[in-house]
Design a protein around this motif. Structure first.
Motif, PDB file in Angstrom:
ATOM      1  N   TRP A   7      -5.850   7.250  26.349  1.00  0.00           N
ATOM      2  CA  TRP A   7      -5.190   6.147  27.024  1.00  0.00           C
ATOM      3  C   TRP A   7      -6.017   4.880  26.871  1.00  0.00           C
ATOM      4  CZ3 TRP A   7      -0.500   7.439  28.775  1.00  0.00           C
ATOM      5  CH2 TRP A   7      -0.258   8.791  28.981  1.00  0.00           C
ATOM      6  N   PRO A  26      -6.535  13.225  31.987  1.00  0.00           N
ATOM      7  CA  PRO A  26      -5.118  13.621  32.021  1.00  0.00           C
ATOM      8  C   PRO A  26      -4.222  12.485  32.532  1.00  0.00           C
ATOM      9  CG  PRO A  26      -6.493  15.310  33.034  1.00  0.00           C
ATOM     10  CD  PRO A  26      -7.381  14.143  32.751  1.00  0.00           C
ATOM     11  N   ALA A  27      -2.958  12.513  32.146  1.00  0.00           N
ATOM     12  CA  ALA A  27      -2.011  11.455  32.500  1.00  0.00           C
ATOM     13  C   ALA A  27      -1.773  11.361  34.000  1.00  0.00           C
ATOM     14  CB  ALA A  27      -0.695  11.676  31.767  1.00  0.00           C
ATOM     15  N   ASP A  28      -1.935  12.448  34.734  1.00  0.00           N
ATOM     16  CA  ASP A  28      -1.682  12.422  36.176  1.00  0.00           C
ATOM     17  C   ASP A  28      -2.925  12.044  36.997  1.00  0.00           C
ATOM     18  OD1 ASP A  28      -3.070  14.725  35.611  1.00  0.00           O
ATOM     19  OD2 ASP A  28      -1.877  16.016  36.922  1.00  0.00           O
ATOM     20  N   THR A  29      -3.961  11.526  36.354  1.00  0.00           N
ATOM     21  CA  THR A  29      -5.164  11.080  37.050  1.00  0.00           C
ATOM     22  C   THR A  29      -4.821   9.864  37.898  1.00  0.00           C
ATOM     23  OG1 THR A  29      -6.547  11.840  35.227  1.00  0.00           O
ATOM     24  CG2 THR A  29      -7.541  10.286  36.743  1.00  0.00           C
ATOM     25  N   SER A  30      -5.298   9.854  39.143  1.00  0.00           N
ATOM     26  CA  SER A  30      -5.007   8.730  40.039  1.00  0.00           C
ATOM     27  C   SER A  30      -5.702   7.463  39.548  1.00  0.00           C
ATOM     28  CB  SER A  30      -5.455   9.048  41.463  1.00  0.00           C
ATOM     29  OG  SER A  30      -6.869   9.057  41.539  1.00  0.00           O
TER      30      SER A  30
END
Length: 113
Positions: A7, A26-30
């Protein structure tokens, strides 16, 4: 790498400056965790810069990996020692700025007169 994706994160500062970072989290990291990971890098960069400027990490002229590792280890140990001394000095300054309690005011706060 944790994932197959990478990213590109952009930061637009209030000064108009733009900074970009690359992450493989990961894409769901806050967003909070992502920002803290990015800002944690600054601390590492500052330590590395101080190791080079103040303690001669970049002055190694040896020819072996063992020598390089020894030089890096000694530089890091010196850095840890100096950092502990600086933090101790800061702690002493904070303690000396606290108001002192006199014997008279201490006896009044305990409820004894």
């Amino acid at each position: 790498m944790p994932g197959n994706e990478a990213w590109l994160i952009g930061e637009h500062r209030s000064t108009g400056e733009r900074k970009y970072y690359l992450s493989n989290l990961p894409a769901d990291t806050s967003l909070r965790l992502l920002a803290s990971a990015i800002k944690a890098r600054w601390v590492c960069e500052q330590a590395h810069q101080q190791l080079k400027e103040e303690l001669g990490l970049d002055h190694f002229e040896g020819r072996s990996w063992t020598g390089l590792h020894w030089h890096a280890l000694m530089s890091m140990m010196a850095y840890a020692f100096l950092l502990s001394r600086r933090l101790t000095a800061v702690g002493r300054k904070k303690k000396s700025h606290r108001p002192t309690i006199t014997a008279q005011s201490a006896s009044n706060t305990t409820g004894h007169s």
